[in-house]
Design a protein around this motif. Structure first.
Motif, PDB file in Angstrom:
ATOM      1  N   THR A   1       0.824  -1.216   0.000  1.00 14.85           N
ATOM      2  CA  THR A   1       0.000   0.000   0.000  1.00 14.85           C
ATOM      3  C   THR A   1       0.853   1.259   0.000  1.00 14.85           C
ATOM      4  O   THR A   1       0.535   2.240  -0.682  1.00 14.85           O
ATOM      5  CB  THR A   1      -0.935   0.000   1.230  1.00 14.85           C
ATOM      6  OG1 THR A   1      -1.722  -1.188   1.216  1.00 14.85           O
ATOM      7  CG2 THR A   1      -1.857   1.210   1.206  1.00 14.85           C
ATOM      8  N   LEU A   2       1.951   1.236   0.767  1.00 15.61           N
ATOM      9  CA  LEU A   2       2.831   2.398   0.830  1.00 15.61           C
ATOM     10  C   LEU A   2       3.426   2.708  -0.542  1.00 15.61           C
ATOM     11  O   LEU A   2       3.501   3.882  -0.948  1.00 15.61           O
ATOM     12  CB  LEU A   2       3.951   2.159   1.841  1.00 15.61           C
ATOM     13  CG  LEU A   2       4.971   3.295   2.019  1.00 15.61           C
ATOM     14  CD1 LEU A   2       4.278   4.568   2.472  1.00 15.61           C
ATOM     15  CD2 LEU A   2       6.061   2.890   3.004  1.00 15.61           C
TER      16      LEU A   2
ATOM     17  N   ARG B   1       3.707   6.269  -5.186  1.00 13.05           N
ATOM     18  CA  ARG B   1       3.622   6.432  -6.653  1.00 13.05           C
ATOM     19  C   ARG B   1       2.520   7.428  -7.018  1.00 13.05           C
ATOM     20  O   ARG B   1       2.695   8.247  -7.933  1.00 13.05           O
ATOM     21  CB  ARG B   1       3.367   5.077  -7.309  1.00 13.05           C
ATOM     22  CG  ARG B   1       3.208   5.191  -8.800  1.00 13.05           C
ATOM     23  CD  ARG B   1       3.338   3.860  -9.518  1.00 13.05           C
ATOM     24  NE  ARG B   1       2.850   3.983 -10.883  1.00 13.05           N
ATOM     25  CZ  ARG B   1       3.511   4.576 -11.863  1.00 13.05           C
ATOM     26  NH1 ARG B   1       4.693   5.099 -11.638  1.00 13.05           N
ATOM     27  NH2 ARG B   1       3.000   4.654 -13.069  1.00 13.05           N
ATOM     28  N   LYS B   2       1.402   7.394  -6.314  1.00  9.44           N
ATOM     29  CA  LYS B   2       0.309   8.335  -6.590  1.00  9.44           C
ATOM     30  C   LYS B   2       0.779   9.776  -6.381  1.00  9.44           C
ATOM     31  O   LYS B   2       0.523  10.658  -7.209  1.00  9.44           O
ATOM     32  CB  LYS B   2      -0.882   8.025  -5.690  1.00  9.44           C
ATOM     33  CG  LYS B   2      -2.085   8.918  -5.940  1.00  9.44           C
ATOM     34  CD  LYS B   2      -3.244   8.542  -5.035  1.00  9.44           C
ATOM     35  CE  LYS B   2      -4.436   9.469  -5.258  1.00  9.44           C
ATOM     36  NZ  LYS B   2      -5.562   9.131  -4.353  1.00  9.44           N
ATOM     37  N   GLU B   3       1.491  10.015  -5.286  1.00 12.05           N
ATOM     38  CA  GLU B   3       1.992  11.365  -5.017  1.00 12.05           C
ATOM     39  C   GLU B   3       3.049  11.763  -6.038  1.00 12.05           C
ATOM     40  O   GLU B   3       3.124  12.934  -6.450  1.00 12.05           O
ATOM     41  CB  GLU B   3       2.579  11.434  -3.597  1.00 12.05           C
ATOM     42  CG  GLU B   3       1.534  11.365  -2.502  1.00 12.05           C
ATOM     43  CD  GLU B   3       2.117  11.638  -1.130  1.00 12.05           C
ATOM     44  OE1 GLU B   3       3.337  11.921  -1.042  1.00 12.05           O
ATOM     45  OE2 GLU B   3       1.377  11.568  -0.142  1.00 12.05           O
TER      46      GLU B   3
ATOM     47  N   LYS C   1      11.593   8.708   2.571  1.00 12.49           N
ATOM     48  CA  LYS C   1      12.273   8.007   3.665  1.00 12.49           C
ATOM     49  C   LYS C   1      11.979   6.513   3.652  1.00 12.49           C
ATOM     50  O   LYS C   1      12.666   5.726   4.293  1.00 12.49           O
ATOM     51  CB  LYS C   1      11.835   8.584   5.016  1.00 12.49           C
ATOM     52  CG  LYS C   1      12.361   9.981   5.291  1.00 12.49           C
ATOM     53  CD  LYS C   1      11.922  10.484   6.649  1.00 12.49           C
ATOM     54  CE  LYS C   1      12.552   9.661   7.771  1.00 12.49           C
ATOM     55  NZ  LYS C   1      12.248  10.241   9.100  1.00 12.49           N
ATOM     56  N   TYR C   2      10.952   6.106   2.929  1.00 13.49           N
ATOM     57  CA  TYR C   2      10.484   4.726   3.002  1.00 13.49           C
ATOM     58  C   TYR C   2      11.072   3.824   1.914  1.00 13.49           C
ATOM     59  O   TYR C   2      10.738   2.639   1.853  1.00 13.49           O
ATOM     60  CB  TYR C   2       8.953   4.715   2.902  1.00 13.49           C
ATOM     61  CG  TYR C   2       8.306   5.707   3.832  1.00 13.49           C
ATOM     62  CD1 TYR C   2       8.290   5.506   5.208  1.00 13.49           C
ATOM     63  CD2 TYR C   2       7.752   6.884   3.336  1.00 13.49           C
ATOM     64  CE1 TYR C   2       7.719   6.433   6.068  1.00 13.49           C
ATOM     65  CE2 TYR C   2       7.170   7.826   4.187  1.00 13.49           C
ATOM     66  CZ  TYR C   2       7.169   7.587   5.549  1.00 13.49           C
ATOM     67  OH  TYR C   2       6.601   8.515   6.400  1.00 13.49           O
TER      68      TYR C   2
ATOM     69  N   LYS D   1       2.519  13.626   1.822  1.00 14.95           N
ATOM     70  CA  LYS D   1       2.692  12.885   3.068  1.00 14.95           C
ATOM     71  C   LYS D   1       3.819  11.851   2.999  1.00 14.95           C
ATOM     72  O   LYS D   1       4.487  11.593   4.000  1.00 14.95           O
ATOM     73  CB  LYS D   1       1.387  12.178   3.438  1.00 14.95           C
ATOM     74  CG  LYS D   1       0.226  13.128   3.723  1.00 14.95           C
ATOM     75  CD  LYS D   1      -1.020  12.355   4.083  1.00 14.95           C
ATOM     76  CE  LYS D   1      -2.187  13.302   4.383  1.00 14.95           C
ATOM     77  NZ  LYS D   1      -3.425  12.563   4.718  1.00 14.95           N
ATOM     78  N   ASN D   2       3.994  11.253   1.841  1.00 11.50           N
ATOM     79  CA  ASN D   2       4.962  10.164   1.703  1.00 11.50           C
ATOM     80  C   ASN D   2       6.233  10.579   0.973  1.00 11.50           C
ATOM     81  O   ASN D   2       7.181   9.809   0.890  1.00 11.50           O
ATOM     82  CB  ASN D   2       4.317   8.986   0.953  1.00 11.50           C
ATOM     83  CG  ASN D   2       3.105   8.442   1.679  1.00 11.50           C
ATOM     84  OD1 ASN D   2       3.217   7.928   2.782  1.00 11.50           O
ATOM     85  ND2 ASN D   2       1.931   8.580   1.063  1.00 11.50           N
TER      86      ASN D   2
END
Length: 447
Positions: A342-343, A348-350, A408-409, A438-439
């Protein structure tokens, strides 16, 4: 079984893109080159130089036609996987030409096909690891040999010339073919021509053509050290020859066809090139499989001094144990590891939103994000010896970067301490962070 593995490998290749398993080096940079070619520019945005200044790859350029239809990194990675998957099919055709017995031809095809798809680590690791233009060469190499067998000389020479354009060291294929012809065929004049042509092409490409396209700057991708780490190189030879029972070494007149390609790796001082764990064995693995076909078809594979002896059983046990000890990841394990979570989907969406928002602006990205973006004005972010995070730029004329993009992920190759890197930009008065993401950590240059 073959078709099942075709589906597994293609699915893995595609899913790795969505799970951010590819990096700027080496997938993103070559995809960027092809995207730029589709725009009429032979230029690497990441390296800030002509495409051929880093690696000589004109034969890869036709892939840019697909970027006119749909710009996507998938063209690069899927092309590499398709090239890998065609090897057993071409081996089958070569076996049909080589063996008089259809049953023997089929048996050898199955053994080599299973080894190529499941057991032979140097070849599988080349498939699993990133991308290089040379990864597209294996089917061309086998097709050239097939044309040689059938005496289709025009096709043979056209294919051999195309092979030279997949990387600067592919003249080694010419040398290998030439040595084989001189030692084992009546085509000795052609063999000597191939040997000399291969040597000359390697010299001209590495020492004249590539330096010209990088404005005669010092090479950053060809470390030379034939006498460096001799034990490591002996281990490499063991790892690449042991699964084949050392047959290419025992029957060296056949194995010589792969010798120059293996020698290229041994001449390097870069441990990765003689580790069998990266993409550097794509050419040597292909030629070694071809050598096995030639050895078996010659009828010389009769080790009479071992027949009926317990030493043969012991050798078989040791050999099988070594093979199991060196087994690469299974296709199912690779597939499972490549499934995005999900992350990954949120990132990818952002990233797509940012890509649309920042069209036309110059950006720099964390290397795991680069393959997701197809644009000309893009650089990679690295961390220098002082711990400073900055854009990797070799061309001083590149426009000043407006946005820096991190996550960061995800993995952060070339950035040792990502937290330190982000903290620097958080405290900087020259950048402001865009809080709507956010990501992603996106910093905008303050004018």
């Amino acid at each position: 079984l073959f078709l099942v593995h075709v589906v597994l490998n293609l699915a893995t290749t595609i899913l790795k893109y969505y799970s951010f398993s590819w990096n700027v080096w080496d997938v993103g940079s070559h995809s960027n080159m092809l995207y730029n070619i589709s725009k009429g520019i032979f230029y690497s945005s990441y390296l800030g130089t002509h495409n051929w200044g880093d690696h000589f790859s004109p034969s890869m350029s036709p892939l840019a036609l697909f970027y006119l239809f749909l710009p996507s990194t998938h063209w690069v990675t899927v092309a590499k996987t398709v090239a890998y998957l065609t090897v057993p099919l071409l081996i089958q055709k070569i076996c049909k030409e080589t063996f008089q017995s259809k049953e023997q031809a089929w048996n050898v095809t199955v053994i080599i096909g299973v080894s190529w798809m499941l057991f032979y680590a140097p070849a599988l690791n080349s498939l699993y690891f990133e991308f290089q233009p040379s990864a597209l060469a294996p089917p061309f190499i086998l097709y050239a040999f097939l044309c040689f067998q059938r005496k289709f000389w025009l096709r043979f020479w056209v294919t051999m010339i195309v092979i030279l354009g997949f990387k600067e060291h592919l003249g080694a294929v010419w040398i290998g073919f030439g040595c084989f012809m001189v030692l084992l065929t009546p085509n000795k004049k052609m063999g000597f021509f191939l040997i000399s042509g291969g040597i000359i092409s390697i010299y001209l490409i590495i020492f004249h053509i590539m330096p010209y396209f990088r404005n005669y700057e010092e090479s950053w991708s060809m470390p030379f050290g034939p006498f460096v780490d001799i034990p490591g190189k002996l281990i490499y030879l063991f790892k690449i020859l042991m699964p084949l029972g050392f047959l290419p070494l025992i029957f060296w007149r056949f194995g010589i066809i792969a010798g120059p390609a293996i020698g290229v790796n041994l001449l390097s001082s870069n441990p990765k090139m003689y580790s069998t764990g990266y993409h550097y064995d794509d050419i040597s693995s292909t030629l070694l499989m071809l050598a096995i076909v030639l050895i078996v078809s010659s009828g010389n594979l009769k080790l009479k001094f071992l027949e009926g002896k317990k030493s043969l059983q012991l050798l078989l046990v040791v050999w099988i144990s070594c093979i199991f000890g060196m087994l690469p990841h299974s296709p199912m394990r690779e597939l499972y590891a490549s499934i995005p979570n999900t992350l990954h989907r949120d990132i990818r969406k952002e990233l797509i939103e940012f890509d649309q928002f920042s069209k036309g602006e110059s950006i720099a990205v964390q290397t795991s994000l680069g393959p997701q973006l197809n644009r000309t004005n893009i650089l990679a972010i690295t961390q220098d010896r002082r711990g400073e995070c900055t854009e990797m730029r070799r061309d001083p004329l590149i426009a000043e970067t407006k946005y820096l993009v991190f996550s960061k992920y995800l993995n952060h190759y070339l950035i040792k301490d990502l937290d330190q890197c982000l903290e620097k930009f958080n405290l900087s008065k020259d950048y402001e962070i865009l809080h709507e993401y956010k990501n992603l950590y996106i910093y905008k240059k303050i004018n």
